[in-house]
Design an enzyme around this catalytic site. Structure first.
Site, PDB file in Angstrom:
ATOM      1  N   TYR A 174       0.808  -1.219   0.000  1.00 47.99           N
ATOM      2  CA  TYR A 174       0.000   0.000   0.000  1.00 47.99           C
ATOM      3  C   TYR A 174       0.845   1.274   0.000  1.00 47.99           C
ATOM      4  CZ  TYR A 174      -3.667   3.315   1.299  1.00 47.99           C
ATOM      5  OH  TYR A 174      -4.524   4.383   1.327  1.00 47.99           O
ATOM      6  N   LYS A 178       1.240   3.983  -3.176  1.00 46.89           N
ATOM      7  CA  LYS A 178       0.863   5.392  -3.016  1.00 46.89           C
ATOM      8  C   LYS A 178       2.058   6.320  -3.270  1.00 46.89           C
ATOM      9  CE  LYS A 178      -3.436   4.666  -2.196  1.00 46.89           C
ATOM     10  NZ  LYS A 178      -4.465   5.101  -3.176  1.00 46.89           N
TER      11      LYS A 178
END
Length: 283
Positions: A174, A178
């Site tokens: 994650y 990002k």
């Protein structure tokens, strides 16, 4: 609507109709044709119906952001409705929602595809916005060659990058994805600029959306609450905090801002980076 009227109509595209997507659609949608896109037909029906009942002109379309064909169809459909002047990409998966492979496919590859396909149809003077995450700011510095690869590799080859082999858990995928969003937006700013358009990202902190509530209830919930308590604002964010920031970056007051990321995190990253908040031991 006549062809001439259609060509003059401004179109707002919002991909992902969760809490932030809906708030941005409401903030930006007045006087525009609002195209809502999501993987969930139920979510589209719910949000689209609510916005229509409140007087917004809404078109909905299913989309799979990990499929270039699906995103290309969405971009073409939006362009048929008028001038695509604002594109907001909020779709993503978090570690409590999905495993490693799905996060990389949606959050990394999906964002890159959206940037590619909407670059084709964005109108001169238009603006794009990617919703990233403050998690991308906590990633340790990457080697320059890895950063360059994440920024410049053709989208359809991203998932084959060797660096991804070292990412085995959703919790690591994650923030990596990002951070890559920040790099892709930075790289896209020049090609979008050639179309007379701008593109930026926002990195939200802990926001009270359904996804945010899932994270607070998950394994990392204690750490997230420590972040909130130790931040400069001391509160959880709301979808409307993000919508207000989006309105600035999409609007004329941000005409000299492109290729950058705006932290809207209540001061969490500032507290951590200056040592005021130690996530290893709480506050």
């Amino acid at each position: 609507m006549t062809a001439a009227a259609r060509d003059e109509r401004d179109v707002l595209v919002v991909i992902g109709v969760g809490g932030m997507g809906e708030a941005i659609a409401r903030r930006q949608g007045t006087g525009r044709t609002v195209v809502l896109a999501d993987f969930s037909e139920a979510a589209l029906d719910r949000v689209g119906g609510t916005l229509r009942s409140d007087g917004f002109e809404v078109v909905t379309q299913l989309v799979d952001v990990s499929s270039r064909g699906s995103v290309a169809d969405l971009a073409d459909a939006a362009a048929e409705l008028g001038r695509v002047t604002q594109v907001v990409h909020t779709a993503g998966l978090s570690p409590v929602q999905a495993p490693r492979d799905a996060i990389l496919t949606v959050d990394l590859l999906g964002t890159a595809i959206v940037l590619d396909e909407f670059e084709r149809v964005i109108a001169p003077g238009g603006a794009g916005l990617v919703i990233a995450s403050m998690a991308g700011h906590f990633l340790p510095p990457l080697p320059p060659e890895v950063s360059h690869a994440l920024a410049a590799t053709p989208s359809d080859e991203l998932l084959g990058l060797p660096v991804l082999a070292s990412i085995t858990e959703a919790a690591a995928a994650y923030p990596f994805a990002k951070h890559a969003n920040h790099l892709r937006v930075r790289a896209a700013s020049t090609s979008w600029g050639a179309k007379g358009a701008r593109v930026n990202s926002i990195s939200p902190g802990v926001i009270s959306t359904p996804m945010g509530q899932q994270e607070l209830a998950g394994e990392s919930g204690g750490q997230m609450r420590a972040m909130i308590d130790g931040s400069g604002t001391g509160r959880v964010g709301t979808p409307y905090d993000i919508a207000d920031a989006a309105a600035f970056l999409l609007g004329p007051d941000a005409s000299f801002i492109t290729g950058t990321d705006l932290l809207v995190d209540g001061g969490v990253v500032a507290a951590v980076s200056t040592g005021r908040l130690d996530l290893r031991g709480g506050r």
